[in-house]
Design an enzyme around this catalytic site. Sequence first.
Site, PDB file in Angstrom:
ATOM      1  CB  SER A 240     -41.481  29.196 -31.494  1.00 23.24           C
ATOM      2  OG  SER A 240     -40.447  30.080 -31.129  1.00 23.24           O
ATOM      3  CG  ASN A 241     -36.834  31.267 -33.811  1.00 21.43           C
ATOM      4  OD1 ASN A 241     -37.011  32.262 -34.501  1.00 21.43           O
ATOM      5  ND2 ASN A 241     -36.659  31.340 -32.503  1.00 21.43           N
TER       6      ASN A 241
ATOM      7  CG  HIS B 147     -28.183  35.783 -28.875  1.00 19.08           C
ATOM      8  ND1 HIS B 147     -28.112  34.771 -27.942  1.00 19.08           N
ATOM      9  CD2 HIS B 147     -27.979  36.943 -28.197  1.00 19.08           C
ATOM     10  CE1 HIS B 147     -27.879  35.302 -26.749  1.00 19.08           C
ATOM     11  NE2 HIS B 147     -27.798  36.611 -26.878  1.00 19.08           N
TER      12      HIS B 147
ATOM     13  CG  ASN C  37     -27.096  31.237 -32.939  1.00 18.08           C
ATOM     14  OD1 ASN C  37     -27.987  30.418 -32.662  1.00 18.08           O
ATOM     15  ND2 ASN C  37     -26.578  32.056 -32.029  1.00 18.08           N
TER      16      ASN C  37
END
Length: 219
Positions: free
Chosen positions: A42-43, A138, A136
């Site tokens: 989804s990202n 998170h 990244n």
Amino acid sequence: MSSTPDVVSRDTSSIISPPLPDPLPAFDRPLKLGILASGNGSNMEAIAQAIRSGQLQAQIQVVIYNNPQAYVARRAQRWDIPSVLLNHRNFASREALDEQIIQTLQAYEVDWVIMAGWMRRVTEVLIGAFPQRVLNIHPSLLPSFPGIRAAEQALKAGAKVAGCTVHYVELEVDSGPIVMQAAVPVLPGDTADTLQARIQQQEHRIYPAAIALAAVPPP
Ligand code: GAR
């Protein structure tokens, strides 16, 4: 004598994420992104949408995924983005996988490595090949709750605020200089799933913006 209120307000609406720069920084040429993803993607799709809408000046050169079943491959196909399966089970070591990732990224002329739900440890081989150019995301306000099931960790620990972090990647998992964070309230009755969903809404909002901010050269 000081008095303490009996009732603590449950109004958490004041815990909001900061507004994002609008418009985002522009560049001489579009940023060339390589996405690393292990699962849903989804990202990846939020980044693709931000590019299509003109918000983020970039293009996704390739999506690399490590699980044959990863849904991100279907999303990439829908968006007409090349995808490459590098199944970690077929590599003798983490370094050997990273070498192949680098070769693939270079073949697609990638400048920025965007880990979007990449659930593998990376080594100094990959980090060294793209210094200061590996990001990244998170699902926690790092340094709280690194590792897996971050939303569940936050709930179990009794956190009242959770969120997400975009950071430059260093060797230690979920560590490195922070580019952007967004906070969300932990609400009464939250489960790990409802909290993770609230966090993900913010992930989709901040990742495109964080990529643009990270790519602005330091003064
Ligand atoms: C995201 O919540 C991301 O923050 C997390 O995996 C999810 C992937 O979702 N990453 C980590 O936990 C890394 N330590 P997506 O596949 O739908 O983008």
